[in-house]
Write a protein that holds these residues in place. Structure first.
Motif, PDB file in Angstrom:
ATOM      1  N   ILE A 263       4.319   2.139  10.927  1.00 50.80           N
ATOM      2  CA  ILE A 263       3.700   1.202   9.986  1.00 50.80           C
ATOM      3  C   ILE A 263       3.086   0.027  10.731  1.00 50.80           C
ATOM      4  O   ILE A 263       2.081  -0.553  10.305  1.00 50.80           O
TER       5      ILE A 263
ATOM      6  N   SER B 116      14.374   2.237   3.838  1.00 55.69           N
ATOM      7  CA  SER B 116      13.428   3.355   3.832  1.00 55.69           C
ATOM      8  C   SER B 116      14.168   4.659   4.107  1.00 55.69           C
ATOM      9  O   SER B 116      15.233   4.671   4.724  1.00 55.69           O
TER      10      SER B 116
ATOM     11  N   GLY C   8       0.802  -1.218   0.000  1.00 55.41           N
ATOM     12  CA  GLY C   8       0.000   0.000   0.000  1.00 55.41           C
ATOM     13  C   GLY C   8       0.832   1.262   0.000  1.00 55.41           C
ATOM     14  O   GLY C   8       0.398   2.296  -0.526  1.00 55.41           O
ATOM     15  N   ILE C   9       2.028   1.222   0.592  1.00 59.40           N
ATOM     16  CA  ILE C   9       2.891   2.409   0.617  1.00 59.40           C
ATOM     17  C   ILE C   9       3.999   2.310  -0.428  1.00 59.40           C
ATOM     18  O   ILE C   9       4.912   3.137  -0.444  1.00 59.40           O
ATOM     19  N   ASN C  10       3.933   1.258  -1.276  1.00 59.00           N
ATOM     20  CA  ASN C  10       4.866   1.078  -2.390  1.00 59.00           C
ATOM     21  C   ASN C  10       6.322   0.999  -1.915  1.00 59.00           C
ATOM     22  O   ASN C  10       7.220   1.655  -2.451  1.00 59.00           O
TER      23      ASN C  10
END
Length: 419
Positions: free
Chosen positions: A389, A379, A347-349
């Motif tokens: 997350i 990240s 969802g956050i690629n």
């Protein structure tokens, strides 16, 4: 101790050395001589490797110029700061372990059971970078490697002689004086032992009976006083019973990394890692000097420990403070957690390596297992932001965070304990 040598690739290697870190600027031979004097004077051989001294001895089967197995294993596993490894060699098992670049264990076992017990006990220490063990053992996260593939590289550390002539003569003199003193002390007792004693039949039967009764009563008192109760094994403490709060752990790693990422003229930062026990920064020399580094680091990083890998590479380590611990475990099974975490990262690629493993814990008698979901990801988010997350999960623990200066990004290793 049994013979501590190995024959691998037609070469004989010394194992079973006594390893100790060595201070900067200390003479290796002098330090080895002093260490041998305090530990065991029969350890009359030594090797100097990185910032360590390893003591060996002829009583272990070691000889001058014999190559040192632990040093070559560490060279081969140089990408790991900490590792735990067992290699099967013929009918024996060689265990070598390193923590933060220092040899923690270096021993050859004749028994598979003894080697396995030692491996399991050491594996309970957190934050190993890698595990290596025979495939038949089925150890979690362990990879099997052949020792013949690990040893036999370029010429490595070798054993050298420690001169003990003076201390040997002194020890001999002490032994003679000791034996002489014993002879003087027990002279009268020996004479009494050799004197003729009266026959039991000539003693008063009543006195003999009373003597026996007193002896029996005294034996019963001693048996009761020194009765040894069977020691029950300690209960197994599951890792999810002692976890810090997620955000507290993330903030600690962020602050510890910032504490070590200090600008020191002439030295470049490579990366900084926050593991379960310490924060460690790697520094590479550009045009600076060691004297300049220590002078500045003492002011900007008080209390940190410096390890010199070589003249151009330093590791600076700071111990992390303890955080308050709580019990936390996710109610979902491991497969469900894997699916839910995968969906979150999709969802956050963000690419993530997500897998399920089973950890085994033992107290030497009982064995418990727990399913763990492991997540590794890169990240740009700082630890506090990245760990948000996992707000929808319990049993979450940030195992490691690493800031890479070249990519200007964070690498994270996170685990979730499943039901």
């Amino acid at each position: 101790m049994a013979n501590q040598t190995l024959n691998v690739n037609r070469r004989k290697y010394a194992v079973g050395l006594f390893w100790q870190p060595m201070g900067v600027g200390v003479s290796g031979r002098n330090y080895a001589r002093a260490l041998s004097h305090n530990v065991d004077k029969k350890l009359n051989l030594y090797t100097e490797y990185r910032s360590m001294i390893g003591l060996g001895g002829r009583k272990l089967g070691h000889k001058i110029a014999m190559r040192v197995a632990a040093a070559e294993v560490m060279e081969n596993f140089s990408e790991y700061m900490s590792f735990l490894a067992v290699f099967e060699v013929d009918t024996k098992y060689y265990l070598v372990a390193a923590r933060n670049g220092v040899v923690l264990e270096d021993k050859l076992f004749d028994s598979e059971a003894a080697a396995r017990r030692a491996y399991v006990k050491l594996s309970e220490i957190p934050d190993w970078g890698a595990f290596f063990a025979p495939g038949a053992w089925g150890m979690p996260r362990a990879v099997e490697r052949n020792l013949s593939d690990v040893l036999g590289g370029r010429e490595g550390a070798q054993l050298h002689s420690i001169s003990h002539l003076g201390s040997g003569l002194f020890s001999g003199l002490l032994i003679v004086l000791f034996l002489f003193g014993l002879g003087m002390i027990f002279h009268d007792s020996l004479n009494q032992t050799l004197e003729s004693r009266p026959n039991v039949s000539e003693l008063d039967p009543a006195l003999v009976a009373e003597y026996k009764r007193q002896i029996e009563e005294k034996n019963k008192e001693l048996d009761k006083q020194f009765e040894i109760e069977k020691q029950l094994p300690s209960p197994i403490v599951m890792p999810y019973e002692n976890l810090p709060k997620v955000q507290a752990r993330a903030e600690l790693c962020y602050k510890a990394s910032g504490f070590l990422m200090q600008q020191i003229t002439g030295w470049n930062q490579v990366s900084v890692e926050c593991n379960e026990v310490n924060a460690v920064v790697e520094m590479r020399r550009d045009f600076g000097t060691l004297d300049e580094f220590y002078r500045v680091a003492t002011d900007v990083m008080p209390g940190a420990f410096v390890q010199e890998i070589n003249e151009n590479t330093l590791l600076v380590q700071a111990k992390l403070p303890e955080l308050e611990k709580f019990a936390s475990q996710d109610e979902r099974d491991a497969q469900t957690i894997v699916r839910d975490v995968t969906s979150l990262f999709q969802g956050i690629n963000v690419d993530a390596d997500i897998k399920m493993v089973t950890d085994s814990l033992t107290n030497g008698v009982d064995v418990e297992t727990v399913d763990v979901v492991e997540i590794a990801a890169e990240s740009k988010l700082i630890p506090q932001q990245f760990m948000k997350i996992f707000d929808g999960f319990e049993g979450v623990y940030l195992m490691k965070s690493t800031w890479d200066v070249a990519t200007r990004s964070w690498n994270y290793e996170v685990i979730i304990y499943a039901k």
